[in-house]
Design an enzyme around this catalytic site. Structure first.
Site, PDB file in Angstrom:
ATOM      1  N   HIS A 159      29.425  41.931  28.584  1.00 45.70           N
ATOM      2  CA  HIS A 159      29.478  43.394  28.416  1.00 45.70           C
ATOM      3  C   HIS A 159      30.569  43.832  27.449  1.00 45.70           C
ATOM      4  CE1 HIS A 159      26.681  44.624  31.726  1.00 45.70           C
ATOM      5  NE2 HIS A 159      26.839  43.331  31.986  1.00 45.70           N
ATOM      6  N   ASP A 367      35.572  48.197  21.854  1.00 42.91           N
ATOM      7  CA  ASP A 367      34.802  48.400  23.086  1.00 42.91           C
ATOM      8  C   ASP A 367      33.451  47.709  22.949  1.00 42.91           C
ATOM      9  OD1 ASP A 367      34.123  49.398  25.590  1.00 42.91           O
ATOM     10  OD2 ASP A 367      34.784  51.441  25.128  1.00 42.91           O
TER      11      ASP A 367
HETATM   12  C1  G6P Z   1      34.450  46.861  32.166  1.00 44.94           C
HETATM   13  C2  G6P Z   1      33.963  45.454  32.424  1.00 44.94           C
HETATM   14  C3  G6P Z   1      33.438  45.309  33.838  1.00 44.94           C
HETATM   15  C4  G6P Z   1      34.462  45.839  34.849  1.00 44.94           C
HETATM   16  C5  G6P Z   1      34.846  47.277  34.504  1.00 44.94           C
HETATM   17  C6  G6P Z   1      35.887  47.865  35.446  1.00 44.94           C
HETATM   18  O1  G6P Z   1      33.369  47.733  32.114  1.00 44.94           O
HETATM   19  O2  G6P Z   1      32.977  45.090  31.486  1.00 44.94           O
HETATM   20  O3  G6P Z   1      33.164  43.951  34.120  1.00 44.94           O
HETATM   21  O4  G6P Z   1      33.957  45.766  36.149  1.00 44.94           O
HETATM   22  O5  G6P Z   1      35.348  47.293  33.183  1.00 44.94           O
HETATM   23  O6  G6P Z   1      37.033  47.056  35.536  1.00 44.94           O
HETATM   24  P1  G6P Z   1      37.495  46.404  36.910  1.00 44.94           P
HETATM   25  O7  G6P Z   1      38.576  45.427  36.549  1.00 44.94           O
HETATM   26  O8  G6P Z   1      37.983  47.537  37.747  1.00 44.94           O
HETATM   27  O9  G6P Z   1      36.311  45.732  37.536  1.00 44.94           O
END
Ligand code: G6P
Length: 470
Positions: A159, A367
């Site tokens: 992602h 991003d």
């Molecule tokens: C991004 C990443 C996700 C992640 C999210 C939130 O979108 O691609 O994998 O879950 O950030 O971050 P966190 O560390 O809170 O899961």
């Protein structure tokens, strides 16, 4: 893909499946996909226990989807999530070598958690399941599943960006990681740049060969590496923007800004999002265009994220300091230039805020995609659409070229883009917005999911399914 085959999704964060939550990009995209097709979603419960290894998996069924989550130990949370995923991989893949912390122990725990998750997941797998693994937390998971004897189809989607090979090579164990990725039959990226960076790494460092049809060969193993830009549930989000909750929040925003034009930014508080640079651009606007003093208000919604990690603590201090400075410099008795919120908002509330905004700033330094850009577009009212100011370094830039594209590092450029957005005629706003709307509605989360799963079915693996990395 045969309808009989069950889809198994693995990601670090699981759920929520309802649309009420405050979830970010990945969880939202996956929830849409899973709600449609059904299947099993496996990941971390978000909880830590003294003994995560022995702990029971917890299971919950929501509609056609079974959610299975496991706990982590404190040691795993520190090494796998906070240490390796968020202090090594996250900055590395977002081109921030200056912020990277390589730690041997965190590397060991990261690999061990990938192995343990594979072992736990294997207990739930059927031979003909299709397994789709998500994001940088689980680069080794496919390889571990193969070691456990899983022979079904295995896909992986990243992602976030994939950094250029010269940068990625700084990771101790970079070759191991890319070799482990070759255990997947299909590896998906957000943009052509990310895919090219990965393919060039495999070519230059592992003697890989590019093959026709997006295939890459390393040794006797050939896999498919392809671009799948993620989308949103555009129809659903547009509906949120017309809901009562959205209208309430739109009205609150309007009454809060009074006679000013509202400019908004919505991001997890993360250094990759360019929030500091954006505020500097806003400050420059007030310096360069004194007519704007008293006439615009900037709302930054920045839910706190990864707050235990040092770089995020530092960022919060810098963020609050800068907001204080700008407000101290320019505020008057009846006007405050910058308003910040660090609590999350529901998706309906956000949709209302986007709809009421005159300008939305999506200016990350790097991003993967950035779904705020797409949600902002989906939330607009055709009669009076707002303007999207978008960083050239967001994955969304590849699709949303009709936004005002900026270099987030160039403060004057950002200030001028905001000014241009504020002055833009209704006719030009509508023309740009319609073009973007067509694209946001033409490539939705469901399309993304379908495209990936179709490609996974077509990605006939070559060179066997045995694990490549011992
Ligand atoms: C991004 C990443 C996700 C992640 C999210 C939130 O979108 O691609 O994998 O879950 O950030 O971050 P966190 O560390 O809170 O899961």
């Amino acid at each position: 893909m045969s309808e009989k085959q069950r889809l198994v999704v693995v990601s670090n964060r699981v759920g929520p499946l309802s649309d009420e939550g405050k979830a970010g990009g990945l969880a939202v995209g996956l929830a849409d996909a899973l709600r449609r097709r059904g299947g099993l979603w496996f990941g971390w419960s978000g909880e830590t226990t003294k003994d995560g290894t022995a702990g029971e998996a917890s299971r919950e069924t929501v509609g056609e989807v079974e959610l299975v989550t496991i706990d982590m130990t404190e040691e795993e949370l520190a090494g796998f999530y906070l240490g390796y995923a968020n202090r090594a991989l996250w900055p590395l893949l977002h081109y921030r070598l200056d912020l990277v912390h390589f730690d041997r122990e965190a590397d060991r725990v990261y690999r061990a958690v990938n192995a343990r998750v594979a072992e736990r997941l294997k207990q739930f797998l059927r031979d003909d399941d299709i397994v789709w693994v998500h994001d940088y937390h689980f680069f080794y998971l496919g390889n571990e599943l193969r070691k456990q004897g899983f022979t079904g189809r295995l896909g992986f989607f990243l992602h976030i960006p994939f950094s250029p090979p010269e940068m990625f090579a700084a990771l101790p164990g970079a070759n191991d990681m890319v070799r482990a990725m070759l255990a997947y039959d299909l590896v998906g990226f957000q943009t052509a740049t990310d895919r090219r960076n990965f393919a060039n790494y495999a070519k230059h460092e592992l003697d890989g060969q590019k093959q026709p049809d997006d295939r890459i060969r390393v040794g006797n193993r050939t896999i498919t590496a392809k671009v799948f830009p993620i989308g949103i549930d555009a129809e659903g989000f547009a509906e949120f923007a017309r809901s009562g909750e959205a209208e309430e929040h739109a009205a609150m925003l309007r009454s809060n800004v009074g006679r000013s034009l509202p400019i908004v930014g919505v991001d997890r508080l993360d250094y990759s999002k360019g929030i500091i640079e954006r505020l500097l651009g806003f400050e420059r606007l007030l310096e360069q265009y004194p007519d704007r003093v008293g006439g615009v208000q900037f709302l930054q919604v920045a839910p706190l994220s990864r707050s235990e990690v040092e770089e995020y603590v530092d960022l919060r201090g810098e963020f609050e300091g800068l907001v204080g400075r700008i407000n101290g410099r320019f505020a008057t008795l009846d006007w405050t230039p910058v308003h910040i919120m660090t609590t999350g908002l529901t998706r309906r509330a956000l949709a209302g805020i986007y709809r009421a905004a005159r300008v939305c700033m999506v200016t990350p330094l790097r991003d993967g995609m950035n779904l705020v850009a797409k949600e902002f577009v989906a939330a607009q009212d055709e009669a009076d659409p707002g303007v999207l100011v978008l960083s050239r370094f967001a994955g969304a830039r590849a699709e949303l070229g009709e936004a005002l594209i900026v270099n987030p590092y160039a403060t004057d450029h950002v200030a001028n883009a905001i000014e241009r957005a504020l002055r833009m005629s209704l006719e030009e706003r509508q023309r740009r917005w319609r073009a973007m709307r067509d694209k946001v509605f033409a490539n939705t989360a469901a399309d993304w999911c379908r495209a990936f799963l179709d490609a996974l079915e077509a990605a006939e693996p070559d060179g066997g399914v045995e694990a490549l990395l011992p």
